[in-house]
Design a protein around this motif. Structure first.
Motif, PDB file in Angstrom:
ATOM      1  N   VAL A  27     -46.193  31.097  38.345  1.00 29.45           N
ATOM      2  CA  VAL A  27     -46.934  31.666  39.006  1.00 29.45           C
ATOM      3  C   VAL A  27     -47.122  30.800  40.552  1.00 29.45           C
ATOM      4  N   LEU A  28     -47.332  29.594  40.368  1.00 32.59           N
ATOM      5  CA  LEU A  28     -47.575  28.709  41.629  1.00 32.59           C
ATOM      6  C   LEU A  28     -46.001  28.648  42.256  1.00 32.59           C
ATOM      7  N   VAL A  29     -44.926  28.750  41.664  1.00 35.05           N
ATOM      8  CA  VAL A  29     -43.614  28.742  42.606  1.00 35.05           C
ATOM      9  C   VAL A  29     -43.757  30.180  43.126  1.00 35.05           C
ATOM     10  N   GLN A  30     -44.357  31.345  42.587  1.00 35.59           N
ATOM     11  CA  GLN A  30     -44.298  32.648  43.099  1.00 35.59           C
ATOM     12  C   GLN A  30     -45.043  32.655  44.431  1.00 35.59           C
ATOM     13  N   LEU A  31     -46.298  32.051  44.219  1.00 30.70           N
ATOM     14  CA  LEU A  31     -47.354  32.124  45.227  1.00 30.70           C
ATOM     15  C   LEU A  31     -46.832  31.238  46.284  1.00 30.70           C
ATOM     16  N   ARG A  32     -45.988  30.040  46.065  1.00 28.98           N
ATOM     17  CA  ARG A  32     -45.418  29.156  47.416  1.00 28.98           C
ATOM     18  C   ARG A  32     -44.138  30.108  48.212  1.00 28.98           C
ATOM     19  N   GLN A  33     -43.278  30.723  47.272  1.00 23.88           N
ATOM     20  CA  GLN A  33     -42.343  31.825  48.050  1.00 23.88           C
ATOM     21  C   GLN A  33     -43.067  32.694  48.738  1.00 23.88           C
TER      22      GLN A  33
END
Length: 89
Positions: A75-81
């Motif tokens: 989820v954090l990776v998706q948010l950063r993207q």
């Protein structure tokens, strides 16, 4: 519904907001008594009360649980993207 129990002109719509306040313990005792009396006599409002109470309990329980580490990382990776995409626009 008797007039002595409920003030004139009140119908179920008048109780919807007070039902939420009752669940959150944010009503004066006198109002609690009136709302509880209405719930004893009104099936639709009682169902609304039960639904609201159930939803609040599920949300509270869900907020207390932690997501597995792998899911949180994804989820954090998706948010950063998404953040990068927004700032690049």
């Amino acid at each position: 519904m008797s007039e002595e129990t409920f003030p004139r002109g009140e119908d179920c719509a008048d109780f919807i907001e007070r039902i939420v306040y009752l669940i959150d313990n944010e009503l004066e005792e006198g109002d609690c008594t009136v709302v509880r009396a209405h719930l004893e006599e009104c099936g639709p409002c009682l169902r609304k009360y039960d639904l609201e109470r159930t939803v609040k309990a599920v949300v509270a329980r869900s907020c207390a649980e932690s997501a597995p580490v792998g899911l949180r990382d994804r989820v954090l990776v998706q948010l950063r993207q998404v953040q990068v995409e927004i700032t690049e626009r």
